[in-house]
Scaffold this motif. Structure first.
Motif, PDB file in Angstrom:
ATOM      1  N   THR A  48       0.840  -1.196   0.000  1.00 15.37           N
ATOM      2  CA  THR A  48       0.000   0.000   0.000  1.00 15.37           C
ATOM      3  C   THR A  48       0.881   1.253   0.000  1.00 15.37           C
ATOM      4  O   THR A  48       0.477   2.292   0.515  1.00 15.37           O
ATOM      5  CB  THR A  48      -0.922   0.023   1.236  1.00 15.37           C
ATOM      6  OG1 THR A  48      -0.123   0.158   2.427  1.00 15.37           O
ATOM      7  CG2 THR A  48      -1.768  -1.235   1.329  1.00 15.37           C
ATOM      8  N   GLU A  83      -7.659  -1.069   2.260  1.00 13.20           N
ATOM      9  CA  GLU A  83      -8.196  -2.135   1.407  1.00 13.20           C
ATOM     10  C   GLU A  83      -8.147  -1.743  -0.067  1.00 13.20           C
ATOM     11  O   GLU A  83      -7.736  -2.540  -0.921  1.00 13.20           O
ATOM     12  CB  GLU A  83      -9.635  -2.444   1.826  1.00 13.20           C
ATOM     13  CG  GLU A  83      -9.742  -3.103   3.194  1.00 13.20           C
ATOM     14  CD  GLU A  83     -11.176  -3.223   3.692  1.00 13.20           C
ATOM     15  OE1 GLU A  83     -11.424  -4.097   4.537  1.00 13.20           O
ATOM     16  OE2 GLU A  83     -12.033  -2.430   3.236  1.00 13.20           O
ATOM     17  N   ALA A  84      -8.530  -0.505  -0.367  1.00 18.45           N
ATOM     18  CA  ALA A  84      -8.525  -0.049  -1.756  1.00 18.45           C
ATOM     19  C   ALA A  84      -7.108  -0.009  -2.325  1.00 18.45           C
ATOM     20  O   ALA A  84      -6.878  -0.338  -3.497  1.00 18.45           O
ATOM     21  CB  ALA A  84      -9.176   1.328  -1.855  1.00 18.45           C
ATOM     22  N   TYR A 131      -4.489  -1.893  -1.359  1.00 19.04           N
ATOM     23  CA  TYR A 131      -4.097  -3.281  -1.622  1.00 19.04           C
ATOM     24  C   TYR A 131      -4.762  -3.800  -2.898  1.00 19.04           C
ATOM     25  O   TYR A 131      -4.129  -4.461  -3.729  1.00 19.04           O
ATOM     26  CB  TYR A 131      -4.504  -4.181  -0.452  1.00 19.04           C
ATOM     27  CG  TYR A 131      -3.438  -4.425   0.586  1.00 19.04           C
ATOM     28  CD1 TYR A 131      -2.148  -4.813   0.232  1.00 19.04           C
ATOM     29  CD2 TYR A 131      -3.742  -4.333   1.955  1.00 19.04           C
ATOM     30  CE1 TYR A 131      -1.187  -5.073   1.195  1.00 19.04           C
ATOM     31  CE2 TYR A 131      -2.781  -4.583   2.932  1.00 19.04           C
ATOM     32  CZ  TYR A 131      -1.506  -4.957   2.540  1.00 19.04           C
ATOM     33  OH  TYR A 131      -0.551  -5.217   3.500  1.00 19.04           O
ATOM     34  N   GLU A 132      -6.040  -3.507  -3.057  1.00 24.61           N
ATOM     35  CA  GLU A 132      -6.767  -4.010  -4.230  1.00 24.61           C
ATOM     36  C   GLU A 132      -6.147  -3.477  -5.521  1.00 24.61           C
ATOM     37  O   GLU A 132      -6.041  -4.214  -6.519  1.00 24.61           O
ATOM     38  CB  GLU A 132      -8.241  -3.604  -4.131  1.00 24.61           C
ATOM     39  CG  GLU A 132      -9.012  -4.403  -3.100  1.00 24.61           C
ATOM     40  CD  GLU A 132     -10.401  -3.843  -2.818  1.00 24.61           C
ATOM     41  OE1 GLU A 132     -11.210  -4.565  -2.220  1.00 24.61           O
ATOM     42  OE2 GLU A 132     -10.667  -2.674  -3.197  1.00 24.61           O
ATOM     43  N   GLU A 133      -5.730  -2.230  -5.514  1.00 23.54           N
ATOM     44  CA  GLU A 133      -5.112  -1.652  -6.708  1.00 23.54           C
ATOM     45  C   GLU A 133      -3.829  -2.395  -7.075  1.00 23.54           C
ATOM     46  O   GLU A 133      -3.622  -2.768  -8.247  1.00 23.54           O
ATOM     47  CB  GLU A 133      -4.800  -0.175  -6.495  1.00 23.54           C
ATOM     48  CG  GLU A 133      -4.095   0.459  -7.684  1.00 23.54           C
ATOM     49  CD  GLU A 133      -3.746   1.921  -7.476  1.00 23.54           C
ATOM     50  OE1 GLU A 133      -2.829   2.413  -8.164  1.00 23.54           O
ATOM     51  OE2 GLU A 133      -4.381   2.581  -6.631  1.00 23.54           O
ATOM     52  N   VAL A 191      -2.675  -5.434  -5.978  1.00 16.22           N
ATOM     53  CA  VAL A 191      -2.917  -6.850  -6.275  1.00 16.22           C
ATOM     54  C   VAL A 191      -3.510  -6.988  -7.669  1.00 16.22           C
ATOM     55  O   VAL A 191      -3.113  -7.859  -8.461  1.00 16.22           O
ATOM     56  CB  VAL A 191      -3.843  -7.474  -5.219  1.00 16.22           C
ATOM     57  CG1 VAL A 191      -4.336  -8.840  -5.676  1.00 16.22           C
ATOM     58  CG2 VAL A 191      -3.128  -7.597  -3.873  1.00 16.22           C
ATOM     59  N   GLY A 192      -4.465  -6.114  -8.002  1.00 18.22           N
ATOM     60  CA  GLY A 192      -5.098  -6.172  -9.312  1.00 18.22           C
ATOM     61  C   GLY A 192      -4.111  -5.944 -10.436  1.00 18.22           C
ATOM     62  O   GLY A 192      -4.180  -6.605 -11.486  1.00 18.22           O
ATOM     63  N   ARG A 201     -10.540  -9.554   3.321  1.00 18.11           N
ATOM     64  CA  ARG A 201     -11.122  -8.975   2.101  1.00 18.11           C
ATOM     65  C   ARG A 201     -10.219  -9.227   0.890  1.00 18.11           C
ATOM     66  O   ARG A 201     -10.698  -9.645  -0.172  1.00 18.11           O
ATOM     67  CB  ARG A 201     -11.337  -7.474   2.281  1.00 18.11           C
ATOM     68  CG  ARG A 201     -11.924  -6.794   1.047  1.00 18.11           C
ATOM     69  CD  ARG A 201     -12.150  -5.315   1.277  1.00 18.11           C
ATOM     70  NE  ARG A 201     -12.632  -4.656   0.078  1.00 18.11           N
ATOM     71  CZ  ARG A 201     -13.904  -4.564  -0.288  1.00 18.11           C
ATOM     72  NH1 ARG A 201     -14.841  -5.134   0.459  1.00 18.11           N
ATOM     73  NH2 ARG A 201     -14.250  -3.929  -1.393  1.00 18.11           N
ATOM     74  N   ILE A 202      -8.920  -8.992   1.054  1.00 19.34           N
ATOM     75  CA  ILE A 202      -8.012  -9.144  -0.084  1.00 19.34           C
ATOM     76  C   ILE A 202      -7.881 -10.610  -0.480  1.00 19.34           C
ATOM     77  O   ILE A 202      -7.943 -10.960  -1.668  1.00 19.34           O
ATOM     78  CB  ILE A 202      -6.634  -8.534   0.230  1.00 19.34           C
ATOM     79  CG1 ILE A 202      -6.766  -7.059   0.617  1.00 19.34           C
ATOM     80  CG2 ILE A 202      -5.697  -8.710  -0.956  1.00 19.34           C
ATOM     81  CD1 ILE A 202      -7.499  -6.202  -0.398  1.00 19.34           C
ATOM     82  N   GLN A 225     -10.499 -12.101  -2.642  1.00 21.43           N
ATOM     83  CA  GLN A 225     -10.611 -11.643  -4.025  1.00 21.43           C
ATOM     84  C   GLN A 225      -9.530 -12.174  -4.956  1.00 21.43           C
ATOM     85  O   GLN A 225      -9.695 -12.117  -6.178  1.00 21.43           O
ATOM     86  CB  GLN A 225     -10.555 -10.107  -4.058  1.00 21.43           C
ATOM     87  CG  GLN A 225     -11.682  -9.421  -3.318  1.00 21.43           C
ATOM     88  CD  GLN A 225     -11.504  -7.902  -3.307  1.00 21.43           C
ATOM     89  OE1 GLN A 225     -10.690  -7.359  -4.053  1.00 21.43           O
ATOM     90  NE2 GLN A 225     -12.261  -7.220  -2.459  1.00 21.43           N
ATOM     91  N   VAL A 226      -8.402 -12.652  -4.413  1.00 21.31           N
ATOM     92  CA  VAL A 226      -7.276 -13.000  -5.282  1.00 21.31           C
ATOM     93  C   VAL A 226      -7.610 -14.177  -6.182  1.00 21.31           C
ATOM     94  O   VAL A 226      -8.387 -15.066  -5.818  1.00 21.31           O
ATOM     95  CB  VAL A 226      -5.997 -13.290  -4.460  1.00 21.31           C
ATOM     96  CG1 VAL A 226      -5.539 -12.041  -3.736  1.00 21.31           C
ATOM     97  CG2 VAL A 226      -6.225 -14.437  -3.473  1.00 21.31           C
TER      98      VAL A 226
END
Length: 393
Positions: free
Chosen positions: A124, A139-140, A142-144, A146-147, A180-181, A184-185
């Motif tokens: 992050t 969370e957002a 990490y999502e960026e 990881v995505g 959460r992360i 989604q992976v």
């Protein structure tokens, strides 16, 4: 014949040193293309600074892409995997997320071209900790990241978050974010628990301020709840007993990757109840020795494994001595001595993080471990570094 040079001791005394010229590790590129069978081994790889970039090195990462990617090919040629955009690459300490994205994209492409193993750090670090940062922001972030990595086709190493360490109120916040992360992976990830000796901003990680056993239990709860999404966990606590304890408590099928740059030989070798795989910064500096030792381990040659690994420990403990975060300087210095890059410059001026006494002792320990690939070249490259400290031949 490698020539001698004058090296400094504490107090300003100089002494003459001549490399022993015991090169223990042959050129292994063609011999070690076969994968290791008993252990998975990643080297966290450093980046090479572009010394001619007309940029502010403190706020922009000027990377020499040719030398940086060539070093990854060197690691792959020895059979090692590459752990990309980790703290060894000065992630969060000179290498920002925008430069990390370029590095990740390029390295994944290069790995694909040679069938090399690679996993990439998602964190992050583009989210600066501050009083307004929320758990949802973490969370957002990490999502960026990881995505992005998964969009490039890479495996994710889920790195520890300074922002989460700053805003998390307790274990429940960590369980929420990681849950959460991990939910989604697309493929199982490697978690990374980095101790505060490597990054003081991560003190109290997992929401537990002063108790590593309590923190371990929080981490294990996360892993157990999402075991199908966790390939393994790398812990970098420099505490062999803690690693062994956690290794024995992991769910079946979840691997332990040692990040212990002090005790790695024994942890990789293992015991009657299991072993650790490797995801180590020191493997960047000792790659030929690590590769040969792991092949010896595959053959069941424990004596050979020990004889190769043992001389590297003094070097590793020296490189990772306090302040531990400065270890990156020693990693890059080894690459410079061994001809993998033409200069000893680093992003953010990190070549100045260690003293000339430290670098002189590193030279001696690397020589004793047989890790100076060309002792004469190493002497030639050491002399201008010494000259900067006023030490003339």
């Amino acid at each position: 014949m490698a020539k001698s040079l004058l090296l400094p001791r504490a107090g300003g005394q100089l002494y003459e040193y001549t490399p022993v010229q015991t090169i223990l590790f042959e050129k292994l590129a063609k011999l070690t293309q076969l994968p290791f069978t008993g252990r998975i081994a990643f080297s966290a790889a450093h980046v090479v600074c572009d010394p001619f970039a007309d940029a502010d090195p403190l706020h922009h990462a000027p990377i020499d892409w040719n030398s940086t990617l060539a070093y990854r090919h060197h690691l792959w040629s020895l059979g090692l995997g590459v752990a990309e955009a980790m703290d060894t690459a000065q992630r969060g300490m000179g290498l920002d997320w925008n430069s990390s994205k370029e590095l990740i994209r390029a390295s994944i492409s290069e790995a694909r071209s040679v069938g090399g193993k690679i996993a990439c750090g998602a964190g992050t670090d583009h989210l600066l900790p501050g009083p307004s940062v929320t758990i949802a922001d973490v969370e957002a972030a990490y999502e960026e990241q990881v995505g992005f990595i998964e969009g490039e086709g890479g495996q994710v190493i889920l790195m520890a978050s300074r922002a989460l360490a700053a805003c998390g109120k307790g274990p429940e916040d960590y369980e929420r974010v990681y849950g959460r992360i991990l939910g989604q992976v697309k493929q199982p990830v490697i978690l990374h628990w980095l101790g505060d000796m490597f990054d003081p901003a991560l003190a109290g990680y997992w929401g537990c301020k002063h108790d590593l056993d309590e923190a371990m239990e929080v981490c294990l709860r996360v892993i157990r709840a999402h075991a199908d999404k966790v390939d393994g966990i790398k812990i970098s606590l420099l505490d062999a007993d803690k690693e062994i304890k956690m290794r024995r408590l992991l769910p079946e099928g979840v691997k332990m990757y040692t990040g212990d740059d002090f005790n790695y030989p024994e942890l990789i070798k293992g015991d009657e109840q299991g072993h650790s795989h490797a995801l180590l910064g020191i493997f960047d500096a000792i790659a030929p020795a690590a590769a040969q030792a792991l092949h010896a381990l595959d053959r069941g040659d424990l004596t050979g494994y020990d004889s190769i690994m043992e001389p590297t420990v003094a070097l590793s403990r020296h490189i990772f001595q306090k302040p531990t975060y400065a270890y990156k300087t020693g990693i890059v210095f080894m690459a410079y001595l061994n001809g993998h890059q033409p200069h000893f410059r680093m992003i953010g001026g990190a070549e100045g993080w260690r003293s000339i006494l430290h670098l002189a002792e590193l030279f001696v320990l690397a020589d004793r471990a047989g890790l100076l690939a060309d002792p004469e070249l190493a002497v030639q490259r050491m002399k201008p570094v010494l000259a900067l400290a006023g030490i003339q031949p």
